[in-house]
Design a protein around this motif. Structure first.
Motif, PDB file in Angstrom:
ATOM      1  N   GLU A  91       0.831  -1.203   0.000  1.00  0.00           N
ATOM      2  CA  GLU A  91       0.000   0.000   0.000  1.00  0.00           C
ATOM      3  C   GLU A  91       0.870   1.259   0.000  1.00  0.00           C
ATOM      4  OE1 GLU A  91      -4.018   1.368   2.334  1.00  0.00           O
ATOM      5  OE2 GLU A  91      -2.332   0.719   3.551  1.00  0.00           O
ATOM      6  N   SER A  92       0.651   2.127  -0.973  1.00  0.00           N
ATOM      7  CA  SER A  92       1.433   3.360  -1.084  1.00  0.00           C
ATOM      8  C   SER A  92       0.616   4.541  -0.575  1.00  0.00           C
ATOM      9  CB  SER A  92       1.819   3.608  -2.542  1.00  0.00           C
ATOM     10  OG  SER A  92       0.693   4.024  -3.290  1.00  0.00           O
ATOM     11  N   VAL A  93       1.269   5.705  -0.488  1.00  0.00           N
ATOM     12  CA  VAL A  93       0.581   6.883   0.023  1.00  0.00           C
ATOM     13  C   VAL A  93      -0.650   7.223  -0.803  1.00  0.00           C
ATOM     14  CG1 VAL A  93       1.981   8.531  -1.291  1.00  0.00           C
ATOM     15  CG2 VAL A  93       0.915   9.261   0.832  1.00  0.00           C
ATOM     16  N   TRP A  94      -0.632   6.917  -2.098  1.00  0.00           N
ATOM     17  CA  TRP A  94      -1.763   7.236  -2.961  1.00  0.00           C
ATOM     18  C   TRP A  94      -2.889   6.224  -2.837  1.00  0.00           C
ATOM     19  CZ3 TRP A  94      -0.938  11.952  -3.839  1.00  0.00           C
ATOM     20  CH2 TRP A  94       0.336  12.434  -4.109  1.00  0.00           C
ATOM     21  N   GLU A  95      -2.647   5.107  -2.178  1.00  0.00           N
ATOM     22  CA  GLU A  95      -3.667   4.078  -2.009  1.00  0.00           C
ATOM     23  C   GLU A  95      -4.252   4.050  -0.598  1.00  0.00           C
ATOM     24  OE1 GLU A  95      -2.205   0.517  -4.942  1.00  0.00           O
ATOM     25  OE2 GLU A  95      -0.945   0.971  -3.219  1.00  0.00           O
ATOM     26  N   THR A  96      -3.652   4.782   0.315  1.00  0.00           N
ATOM     27  CA  THR A  96      -4.149   4.764   1.687  1.00  0.00           C
ATOM     28  C   THR A  96      -5.519   5.430   1.776  1.00  0.00           C
ATOM     29  OG1 THR A  96      -3.016   6.836   2.212  1.00  0.00           O
ATOM     30  CG2 THR A  96      -1.843   4.788   2.704  1.00  0.00           C
ATOM     31  N   ILE A  97      -6.238   5.089   2.820  1.00  0.00           N
ATOM     32  CA  ILE A  97      -7.562   5.668   3.067  1.00  0.00           C
ATOM     33  C   ILE A  97      -7.508   6.384   4.418  1.00  0.00           C
ATOM     34  CG2 ILE A  97     -10.017   5.199   3.342  1.00  0.00           C
ATOM     35  CD1 ILE A  97      -9.514   2.566   1.791  1.00  0.00           C
ATOM     36  N   PRO A  98      -7.293   7.694   4.407  1.00  0.00           N
ATOM     37  CA  PRO A  98      -7.270   8.425   5.681  1.00  0.00           C
ATOM     38  C   PRO A  98      -8.602   8.264   6.417  1.00  0.00           C
ATOM     39  CG  PRO A  98      -6.341   9.751   3.929  1.00  0.00           C
ATOM     40  CD  PRO A  98      -6.969   8.560   3.272  1.00  0.00           C
ATOM     41  N   GLN A  99      -8.519   8.078   7.716  1.00  0.00           N
ATOM     42  CA  GLN A  99      -9.692   7.757   8.526  1.00  0.00           C
ATOM     43  C   GLN A  99      -9.477   8.294   9.943  1.00  0.00           C
ATOM     44  OE1 GLN A  99      -8.685   3.324   9.780  1.00  0.00           O
ATOM     45  NE2 GLN A  99      -7.626   4.068   7.963  1.00  0.00           N
ATOM     46  N   PRO A 100     -10.529   8.579  10.679  1.00  0.00           N
ATOM     47  CA  PRO A 100     -10.360   8.994  12.075  1.00  0.00           C
ATOM     48  C   PRO A 100      -9.922   7.811  12.928  1.00  0.00           C
ATOM     49  CG  PRO A 100     -12.678   8.729  11.565  1.00  0.00           C
ATOM     50  CD  PRO A 100     -11.932   8.549  10.268  1.00  0.00           C
ATOM     51  N   THR A 152     -10.743   7.416  16.076  1.00  0.00           N
ATOM     52  CA  THR A 152     -11.955   7.041  16.792  1.00  0.00           C
ATOM     53  C   THR A 152     -13.074   6.971  15.774  1.00  0.00           C
ATOM     54  OG1 THR A 152     -11.243   8.089  18.859  1.00  0.00           O
ATOM     55  CG2 THR A 152     -13.600   7.704  18.586  1.00  0.00           C
ATOM     56  N   ASP A 153     -13.520   5.752  15.460  1.00  0.00           N
ATOM     57  CA  ASP A 153     -14.501   5.553  14.404  1.00  0.00           C
ATOM     58  C   ASP A 153     -15.876   5.309  15.026  1.00  0.00           C
ATOM     59  OD1 ASP A 153     -15.972   4.849  12.138  1.00  0.00           O
ATOM     60  OD2 ASP A 153     -14.241   3.884  11.188  1.00  0.00           O
ATOM     61  N   LEU A 154     -16.724   6.336  14.957  1.00  0.00           N
ATOM     62  CA  LEU A 154     -18.066   6.271  15.513  1.00  0.00           C
ATOM     63  C   LEU A 154     -19.120   6.076  14.429  1.00  0.00           C
ATOM     64  CD1 LEU A 154     -17.748   9.201  18.102  1.00  0.00           C
ATOM     65  CD2 LEU A 154     -17.248   6.773  18.419  1.00  0.00           C
ATOM     66  N   PHE A 155     -18.659   5.640  13.235  1.00  0.00           N
ATOM     67  CA  PHE A 155     -19.534   5.404  12.081  1.00  0.00           C
ATOM     68  C   PHE A 155     -20.216   6.685  11.595  1.00  0.00           C
ATOM     69  CE2 PHE A 155     -20.421   0.838  13.813  1.00  0.00           C
ATOM     70  CZ  PHE A 155     -19.075   0.543  13.705  1.00  0.00           C
ATOM     71  N   LYS A 156     -19.656   7.825  11.958  1.00  0.00           N
ATOM     72  CA  LYS A 156     -20.216   9.104  11.524  1.00  0.00           C
ATOM     73  C   LYS A 156     -19.811   9.426  10.096  1.00  0.00           C
ATOM     74  CE  LYS A 156     -20.572  13.919  13.141  1.00  0.00           C
ATOM     75  NZ  LYS A 156     -20.142  14.885  14.196  1.00  0.00           N
ATOM     76  N   TYR A 157     -18.651   8.911   9.685  1.00  0.00           N
ATOM     77  CA  TYR A 157     -18.133   9.136   8.338  1.00  0.00           C
ATOM     78  C   TYR A 157     -17.820   7.793   7.695  1.00  0.00           C
ATOM     79  CZ  TYR A 157     -17.781  13.843  10.146  1.00  0.00           C
ATOM     80  OH  TYR A 157     -18.076  15.069  10.716  1.00  0.00           O
ATOM     81  N   GLY A 158     -17.641   7.780   6.375  1.00  0.00           N
ATOM     82  CA  GLY A 158     -17.410   6.539   5.666  1.00  0.00           C
ATOM     83  C   GLY A 158     -18.738   5.884   5.322  1.00  0.00           C
ATOM     84  N   GLY A 159     -18.829   4.567   5.530  1.00  0.00           N
ATOM     85  CA  GLY A 159     -20.044   3.826   5.232  1.00  0.00           C
ATOM     86  C   GLY A 159     -20.830   3.493   6.480  1.00  0.00           C
ATOM     87  N   PRO A 160     -21.760   2.537   6.393  1.00  0.00           N
ATOM     88  CA  PRO A 160     -22.561   2.147   7.567  1.00  0.00           C
ATOM     89  C   PRO A 160     -21.706   1.662   8.738  1.00  0.00           C
ATOM     90  CG  PRO A 160     -23.495   1.248   5.552  1.00  0.00           C
ATOM     91  CD  PRO A 160     -22.164   1.823   5.171  1.00  0.00           C
ATOM     92  N   ASN A 161     -20.528   1.109   8.427  1.00  0.00           N
ATOM     93  CA  ASN A 161     -19.604   0.642   9.462  1.00  0.00           C
ATOM     94  C   ASN A 161     -18.390   1.555   9.586  1.00  0.00           C
ATOM     95  OD1 ASN A 161     -21.141  -1.819   9.964  1.00  0.00           O
ATOM     96  ND2 ASN A 161     -20.403  -2.466   7.953  1.00  0.00           N
ATOM     97  N   GLY A 162     -18.591   2.818   9.242  1.00  0.00           N
ATOM     98  CA  GLY A 162     -17.474   3.739   9.244  1.00  0.00           C
ATOM     99  C   GLY A 162     -16.464   3.330   8.185  1.00  0.00           C
ATOM    100  N   TYR A 163     -15.209   3.186   8.591  1.00  0.00           N
ATOM    101  CA  TYR A 163     -14.157   2.754   7.677  1.00  0.00           C
ATOM    102  C   TYR A 163     -13.700   1.322   7.968  1.00  0.00           C
ATOM    103  CZ  TYR A 163     -13.779   7.591   6.169  1.00  0.00           C
ATOM    104  OH  TYR A 163     -14.059   8.834   5.641  1.00  0.00           O
ATOM    105  N   LEU A 164     -14.279   0.699   8.975  1.00  0.00           N
ATOM    106  CA  LEU A 164     -13.758  -0.584   9.456  1.00  0.00           C
ATOM    107  C   LEU A 164     -13.853  -1.685   8.410  1.00  0.00           C
ATOM    108  CD1 LEU A 164     -15.228  -0.580  13.076  1.00  0.00           C
ATOM    109  CD2 LEU A 164     -12.979   0.211  12.321  1.00  0.00           C
ATOM    110  N   ASP A 165     -14.978  -1.748   7.670  1.00  0.00           N
ATOM    111  CA  ASP A 165     -15.164  -2.867   6.749  1.00  0.00           C
ATOM    112  C   ASP A 165     -14.337  -2.737   5.472  1.00  0.00           C
ATOM    113  OD1 ASP A 165     -16.613  -0.844   5.582  1.00  0.00           O
ATOM    114  OD2 ASP A 165     -18.560  -1.790   5.842  1.00  0.00           O
ATOM    115  N   LEU A 166     -13.569  -1.659   5.348  1.00  0.00           N
ATOM    116  CA  LEU A 166     -12.615  -1.562   4.247  1.00  0.00           C
ATOM    117  C   LEU A 166     -11.351  -2.362   4.544  1.00  0.00           C
ATOM    118  CD1 LEU A 166     -12.854   2.251   3.466  1.00  0.00           C
ATOM    119  CD2 LEU A 166     -13.908   0.374   2.183  1.00  0.00           C
TER     120      LEU A 166
END
Length: 415
Positions: A232-241, A243-257
């Protein structure tokens, strides 16, 4: 964000130039004879050209017009807008930048006798980049006999999300109990490696709140990025919080990625860059040595004690990721679970990480890492943690761990 002439200088590179100027101060035997200075005077003299060069560069770095620090006093990793490094833009900072800041202020104390900026750097780190209890609320649920659930790693990002595999046993964490006893808390004292200083991504994962306060939040925000294998390179990373409270991203936040599971829980998680924490210890060693030469060790004693504490927790990087027994085993699924020190490789690994359930409930985890490179090793920090009383961590086995780590790091260099 920065004045012309400084818009393309990384913070660490700028500090490196200042440190080089100070490092070659002619105070060795080759320098011209001078009258002996009293013990309370600064080690370096203010009128030699190397000290002058250092202070010139130092003042450029600390000048608010040049954009090296945020309004909160946090050092930017670099000041340009777009970069191709572990961070991908200049509004971020790293624990690496903090570690070089410690070193910068230690050198400033050496040449001026003023240790307030050094202590302020540590106070700023504790406020922002070392997670508080609010940011890591469920460590009391951590089970040292079952540190983490196994998740396979893959060489390419298209293999993710990776499924949890509870059939694989992890080993025992031999240092959690003594750390808890030594410091009276189950919380980890280490720097998280990455921060969105100006909340550009808009998560508002503000230090000290354990919350996602959104794009209107001002000031720094905890983020993470790399999480999908070595390719995984810098251009492929997925910046994420963090503390994942499922407020951003998908229904499971960023966890299911990243992780495949039957259900997902709101959670927090942090990653430590061991080279940065070791460099912080190294800077504290020099601060202690230089302040002591000035007869002023008490001026830095509190910050040096913080570095010793950080070195205690830094030992998590000396262990296998799942505390598996070190040996000739190539399949993590079948490698034997470790007990005691047989899961400790004693090298500064790529990372250690920890996390748990949000709102303090139910579960928490910790992992080390089995991957080490020469550039992350720091024999001086290992030596200081093992041999300098003011930097010796409180835990009863820390001194022996760092003594062995010093030898192992030197073996690694020779190999």
């Amino acid at each position: 964000m920065s004045a012309p002439g400084f818009s393309r200088r990384r913070f660490a590179a700028a500090v490196g130039g200042a440190l080089f100027a100070a490092a070659v101060t002619p105070t060795l035997a080759s320098a011209a004879p001078t009258a002996k200075k009293p013990a309370t005077s600064p080690v370096a003299t203010a009128d030699d050209p190397y000290t002058t060069a250092f202070l010139t560069q130092y003042n450029k770095i600390k000048d608010s017009a040049n954009g090296y620090f945020s309004d909160e006093g946090i050092p930017y990793h670099c000041v340009e807008t777009l970069i191709v490094e572990a961070p991908d833009h200049g509004h971020q900072t790293t624990s690496e930048a903090f570690s070089y800041w410690f070193w910068l202020e230690a050198t400033y104390g050496r040449v001026t006798g003023n240790w307030t900026p050094f202590n302020n750097a540590w106070a700023t780190a504790e406020k922002y980049i070392i997670p508080t209890h609010t940011d890591q609320p469920s460590n009391s649920s951590y089970n040292a006999s079952s540190p983490a659930t196994y998740i396979p790693e893959w060489p390419e990002v298209n293999k993710y999300p990776s499924a949890l595999d509870s059939s694989v046993s992890s080993g025992q964490d031999p240092i959690a109990s003594e750390l808890n006893s030594a410091y009276g808390t189950p919380d980890i004292y280490g720097m998280h490696w990455l921060m969105d200083v100006d909340n550009i991504y808009g998560y508002g994962n503000t230090p000290g709140t354990g919350a996602e306060n959104g794009p209107t939040a001002s000031g720094p925000s905890y983020i993470n990025s790399y999480q999908r294998g070595a390719q995984e390179s810098v251009w492929e990373t997925i910046p994420q919080p963090t503390t994942d409270l499922f407020k951003y991203g998908g229904p499971n936040g960023y966890l299911d990625l990243f992780v495949k599971d039957s259900s997902y829980s709101q959670q927090w998680k942090y990653t430590n860059a061991p080279d940065a924490d070791a460099r912080a210890v190294q800077a504290a060693y020099w601060a202690y040595r230089w302040a002591s030469a000035q007869g002023n060790a008490s001026a830095v004693s509190a910050s040096v004690a913080k570095a010793a504490k950080m070195g205690d927790y830094l030992r998590y990087s000396l262990f296998d990721k799942y505390f598996k027994k070190i040996g000739n085993c190539t399949d993590p699924k079948s490698c034997a679970a470790g007990t005691g020190r047989d899961s400790e490789h004693y090298l500064l690994a790529w990372y250690y990480a920890w996390g748990g359930a949000e709102n303090g409930g139910g579960w928490a985890w910790r992992i080390g890492d089995g991957t080490a490179q020469q550039g992350y090793q720091n024999p001086l920090a290992a030596w200081a943690l093992a041999n300098v009383p003011s930097l010796t961590p409180k835990s009863p086995t820390a001194k022996s761990d760092w003594t062995t780590s010093l030898q192992r790091q030197l073996e690694f260099y020779q190999w």
